[in-house]
Write a protein that holds these residues in place. Structure first.
Motif, PDB file in Angstrom:
ATOM      1  N   GLU A 162      43.992  34.555  38.675  1.00 53.44           N
ATOM      2  CA  GLU A 162      44.070  34.299  37.233  1.00 53.44           C
ATOM      3  C   GLU A 162      43.024  35.108  36.469  1.00 53.44           C
ATOM      4  O   GLU A 162      43.162  35.327  35.278  1.00 53.44           O
ATOM      5  CB  GLU A 162      43.899  32.812  36.949  1.00 53.44           C
ATOM      6  CG  GLU A 162      42.546  32.257  37.381  1.00 53.44           C
ATOM      7  CD  GLU A 162      42.446  30.762  37.187  1.00 53.44           C
ATOM      8  OE1 GLU A 162      42.071  30.344  36.081  1.00 53.44           O
ATOM      9  OE2 GLU A 162      42.760  30.046  38.160  1.00 53.44           O
ATOM     10  N   TYR A 163      41.995  35.595  37.152  1.00 55.58           N
ATOM     11  CA  TYR A 163      40.939  36.363  36.493  1.00 55.58           C
ATOM     12  C   TYR A 163      41.118  37.875  36.636  1.00 55.58           C
ATOM     13  O   TYR A 163      40.414  38.641  35.990  1.00 55.58           O
ATOM     14  CB  TYR A 163      39.572  35.970  37.062  1.00 55.58           C
ATOM     15  CG  TYR A 163      39.296  34.494  36.908  1.00 55.58           C
ATOM     16  CD1 TYR A 163      39.083  33.937  35.657  1.00 55.58           C
ATOM     17  CD2 TYR A 163      39.267  33.671  38.016  1.00 55.58           C
ATOM     18  CE1 TYR A 163      38.849  32.579  35.508  1.00 55.58           C
ATOM     19  CE2 TYR A 163      39.028  32.314  37.881  1.00 55.58           C
ATOM     20  CZ  TYR A 163      38.818  31.771  36.622  1.00 55.58           C
ATOM     21  OH  TYR A 163      38.583  30.443  36.483  1.00 55.58           O
ATOM     22  N   GLY A 164      41.996  38.310  37.506  1.00 55.43           N
ATOM     23  CA  GLY A 164      42.203  39.741  37.712  1.00 55.43           C
ATOM     24  C   GLY A 164      42.618  40.043  39.136  1.00 55.43           C
ATOM     25  O   GLY A 164      43.023  39.158  39.885  1.00 55.43           O
TER      26      GLY A 164
END
Length: 179
Positions: free
Chosen positions: A82-84
């Motif tokens: 979800e962050y990268g």
């Protein structure tokens, strides 16, 4: 697009170098006679300088392509969070396998090979054992330890672990000394 252009340039470069090499060989060997007047010599010199400049520029381009490091070619496992994006190199996964096997006594000369498949990682371990521990028990414990360790640390599912026992080490012979 750049790869197609590079391939086209490489093709043109190889044809040019081949043609120039063949012409020089034929001229030096005397197969092609050459007698030029002053104007023709000037034209040949200009054409040779232009051809040499183009070939030099192409040589620089191909030299750059050969020495640059392409990040996309490094083998890794890519994950999206979800962050990268997260990339874990195959070397990292191999080292995790070796770390998991180092906890077992009597296992030596371990080599790991990793393959990425749709269902997860396929891990192949090659090892030499000392022959003190029963091999079925040892390999089963190795498989579970490697599976759990790699899956826990990387978060990547491990589909299976194959263990190949290549050999048994010979224990050193001690001659008993009787006095």
């Amino acid at each position: 697009m750049a790869k197609i252009l590079d391939r086209l340039l490489l093709f043109i470069y190889s044809i040019s170098v081949g043609a120039i090499s063949a012409a020089v060989i034929l001229l030096i060997s005397g197969v092609l006679p050459y007698e030029l007047n002053y104007q023709q010599e000037q034209n040949v010199i200009v054409a040779a300088v232009v051809a040499a400049a183009i070939l030099f520029i192409l040589s620089l381009r191909f030299f750059y392509i050969s020495v640059r490091r392409d990040r996309a070619s490094l083998p890794s496992v890519d994950q999206r969070t979800e962050y990268g994006d997260v990339q874990i190199s195959m070397e990292t996964i191999e080292n995790l396998c070796l770390k998991a096997t180092s906890r077992f006594r009597g296992v030596r000369d371990v080599k790991a090979r990793i393959r990425v498949v749709e269902s997860g990682l396929e891990i192949m371990i090659r090892a030499v054992v000392d022959g003190e521990t029963p091999i079925p028990t040892l390999t089963s414990d190795l498989q579970k330890a490697i599976h759990d360790h790699v899956q826990e640390i990387t978060g990547i599912p491990v589909s299976f672990v194959t263990v190949y026992i290549a050999n048994v080490t010979q224990s050193p012979n001690y001659k008993s000394r009787v006095e």
